[in-house]
Design a protein around this motif. Structure first.
Motif, PDB file in Angstrom:
ATOM      1  N   ARG A   1     110.693  31.763 -43.775  1.00 23.68           N
ATOM      2  CA  ARG A   1     110.401  31.262 -42.441  1.00 23.68           C
ATOM      3  C   ARG A   1     111.434  31.849 -41.498  1.00 23.68           C
ATOM      4  O   ARG A   1     112.577  32.097 -41.910  1.00 23.68           O
ATOM      5  CB  ARG A   1     110.475  29.725 -42.392  1.00 23.68           C
ATOM      6  CG  ARG A   1     109.310  29.039 -43.041  1.00 23.68           C
ATOM      7  CD  ARG A   1     109.234  27.542 -42.701  1.00 23.68           C
ATOM      8  NE  ARG A   1     110.419  26.979 -42.083  1.00 23.68           N
ATOM      9  CZ  ARG A   1     110.956  25.801 -42.449  1.00 23.68           C
ATOM     10  NH1 ARG A   1     110.435  25.109 -43.440  1.00 23.68           N
ATOM     11  NH2 ARG A   1     112.014  25.321 -41.824  1.00 23.68           N
TER      12      ARG A   1
ATOM     13  N   VAL B   1     111.109  23.695 -36.591  1.00 24.71           N
ATOM     14  CA  VAL B   1     109.908  23.657 -35.772  1.00 24.71           C
ATOM     15  C   VAL B   1     109.362  22.245 -35.614  1.00 24.71           C
ATOM     16  O   VAL B   1     108.761  21.904 -34.581  1.00 24.71           O
ATOM     17  CB  VAL B   1     108.836  24.594 -36.371  1.00 24.71           C
ATOM     18  CG1 VAL B   1     108.407  24.116 -37.754  1.00 24.71           C
ATOM     19  CG2 VAL B   1     107.632  24.706 -35.459  1.00 24.71           C
TER      20      VAL B   1
ATOM     21  N   ASN C   1     108.426  32.570 -33.009  1.00 27.73           N
ATOM     22  CA  ASN C   1     107.343  32.326 -33.955  1.00 27.73           C
ATOM     23  C   ASN C   1     106.663  30.976 -33.755  1.00 27.73           C
ATOM     24  O   ASN C   1     105.788  30.601 -34.536  1.00 27.73           O
ATOM     25  CB  ASN C   1     107.869  32.450 -35.386  1.00 27.73           C
ATOM     26  CG  ASN C   1     108.184  33.883 -35.763  1.00 27.73           C
ATOM     27  OD1 ASN C   1     107.319  34.633 -36.183  1.00 27.73           O
ATOM     28  ND2 ASN C   1     109.437  34.283 -35.581  1.00 27.73           N
ATOM     29  N   ASN C   2     107.060  30.259 -32.697  1.00 23.58           N
ATOM     30  CA  ASN C   2     106.428  28.967 -32.403  1.00 23.58           C
ATOM     31  C   ASN C   2     106.166  28.807 -30.910  1.00 23.58           C
ATOM     32  O   ASN C   2     106.237  27.696 -30.367  1.00 23.58           O
ATOM     33  CB  ASN C   2     107.314  27.822 -32.908  1.00 23.58           C
ATOM     34  CG  ASN C   2     107.422  27.790 -34.420  1.00 23.58           C
ATOM     35  OD1 ASN C   2     106.514  27.325 -35.108  1.00 23.58           O
ATOM     36  ND2 ASN C   2     108.516  28.305 -34.942  1.00 23.58           N
TER      37      ASN C   2
ATOM     38  N   ARG D   1     103.391  26.191 -29.898  1.00 22.36           N
ATOM     39  CA  ARG D   1     103.784  24.778 -29.993  1.00 22.36           C
ATOM     40  C   ARG D   1     104.622  24.375 -28.784  1.00 22.36           C
ATOM     41  O   ARG D   1     104.482  23.276 -28.238  1.00 22.36           O
ATOM     42  CB  ARG D   1     104.589  24.526 -31.272  1.00 22.36           C
ATOM     43  CG  ARG D   1     103.782  24.673 -32.548  1.00 22.36           C
ATOM     44  CD  ARG D   1     104.687  24.481 -33.749  1.00 22.36           C
ATOM     45  NE  ARG D   1     103.961  24.689 -34.990  1.00 22.36           N
ATOM     46  CZ  ARG D   1     103.934  23.825 -35.986  1.00 22.36           C
ATOM     47  NH1 ARG D   1     104.569  22.673 -35.876  1.00 22.36           N
ATOM     48  NH2 ARG D   1     103.281  24.093 -37.092  1.00 22.36           N
TER      49      ARG D   1
END
Length: 368
Positions: free
Chosen positions: A113, A243, A271-272, A275
């Motif tokens: 991740r 996250v 990468n988020n 969100r």
């Protein structure tokens, strides 16, 4: 006519020369009246010619064997799994004459991740063990890990969060020395511009939440704090390490009546993005981030920052130069100077905001 593939071929007619007439089969190679001594000389010349040809063929065979056994360079890539960035990197290498699978091999490593920073040292060690010729380190954690893993393999870094001189990776930006070079962001200037844009959107802005990962965002945080003081703004820190903490952090900003949100750069953020922008719109907080155009594409109000695909193409240019013999320590660390402003009018409407026309006209790209 000669073909282009025939090296050294000349077209007699095109060059104004008349070709020699063909040799007749019944024409003797040597005049029978030649003396014996001349005949021996001709035979000797033939032996020397044969020996020369044999020697030439031997040299060509050795060269072909050496070329056939030469290993293609091996490029290490340590970062996160981002198709847009890796494509830009490969495109940049191709511009330098390097095509993956044809004349270079890729060793790609990424953590499970993007926020698993503790995995980078082991991944860097794997690249060193694989015998790569150069490494692209695409995050601060990747640079930290690779500079500790090797003092000899050249490293090209891409870093929006760190000061390479303060970190000890480079002696200076102009003359880094050692085995590191790369591309970095002028963080104080960027922080000031972000707050300026937010003030244009909300002239009565007084409180700003700053969203970041404390493991990599210390420098950006200090620069944003200093810029906020200069602009008369109060800031609220939102520290996020996972996250899963994103929705709660932005909900807390809304409870504290933050009028806007500055999103700092980090692998976790990149990468988020979806969100983060979803939570910001839900709580009606206008947000800005340097990941351009990705942040606005994901639904953020404003993205202002370096052109990321261009950044990776430029990094590939340094990798190509190193493969051709340049030393990393001789290539200056470059501050990014190509930025783009992207505004999302769909998000503005969702936030019940009307963006100033002057801001929209200055945008490089408008999402509507």
């Amino acid at each position: 006519m000669c073909r282009a593939s025939e090296i050294g071929c000349h077209d007699d007619e095109d060059n104004g020369f008349k070709a020699d007439p063909p040799y007749r089969v019944d024409q003797p190679l040597l005049d029978r009246s030649l003396t014996p001594s001349y005949t021996r000389a001709v035979k000797l010349g033939r032996r020397e010619f044969s020996a020369t040809v044999a020697l030439g063929l031997h040299i060509l065979a050795r060269r072909a064997s050496a070329q056939g056994s030469a290993k293609p360079p091996r490029v290490g890539y340590l970062g996160s799994r981002n198709p847009r960035s890796t494509k830009a990197f490969f495109d940049g290498l191709q511009e330098q004459g390097y095509v993956r699978g044809q004349n270079f091999l890729l060793e790609f490593r990424a953590p499970e991740r993007p926020d698993k920073y503790e995995e980078f040292p082991g991944l860097a060690a794997q690249l060193v063990a694989a015998g790569v010729d150069v490494i692209l380190a695409a995050t601060p954690s990747a640079i930290e890990a690779t500079t500790r893993a090797t003092r000899t393999i050249p490293i090209v870094g891409v870093d929006l969060e760190s000061d390479p001189v303060a970190k000890g990776w480079a002696a200076s930006l102009a003359h880094p020395g050692g085995n590191f070079t790369g591309f970095v962001l002028d963080i104080p200037e960027m922080s000031g511009k972000q707050l300026q844009f937010l003030k244009e959107v909300k002239p009565d802005l007084s409180r700003v939440a700053v969203f970041g990962d404390p493991r990599v965002n210390e420098l950006q945080w200090k620069a944003t704090e200093a810029a906020a003081r200069g602009a008369g703004l109060t800031i609220q820190a939102l520290s996020v390490r996972d996250v899963g903490e994103v929705p709660g952090a932005i909900a807390e900003a809304a409870r504290q009546r933050a009028g806007a949100l500055v999103v700092l750069t980090s692998p976790l953020v990149f990468n988020n993005l979806g969100r983060i922008t979803e939570a910001a719109v839900k709580h009606r907080i206008p947000a800005i981030c340097p990941f351009a155009p990705a942040f606005a594409d994901a639904g953020g109000l404003i993205a202002y920052g370096p052109d990321l695909p261009d950044l990776y193409r430029r990094a590939a240019g340094y990798v190509g130069r190193i493969l051709k013999g340049a030393k990393a320590g001789d290539l200056p660390v470059q501050r990014l100077d190509k930025f783009q402003l992207v505004v999302n009018l769909k998000t503005a409407r969702a936030l019940h905001l009307t963006l100033p026309q002057s801001l929209v006209l200055r945008a490089d790209h408008v999402i509507d």
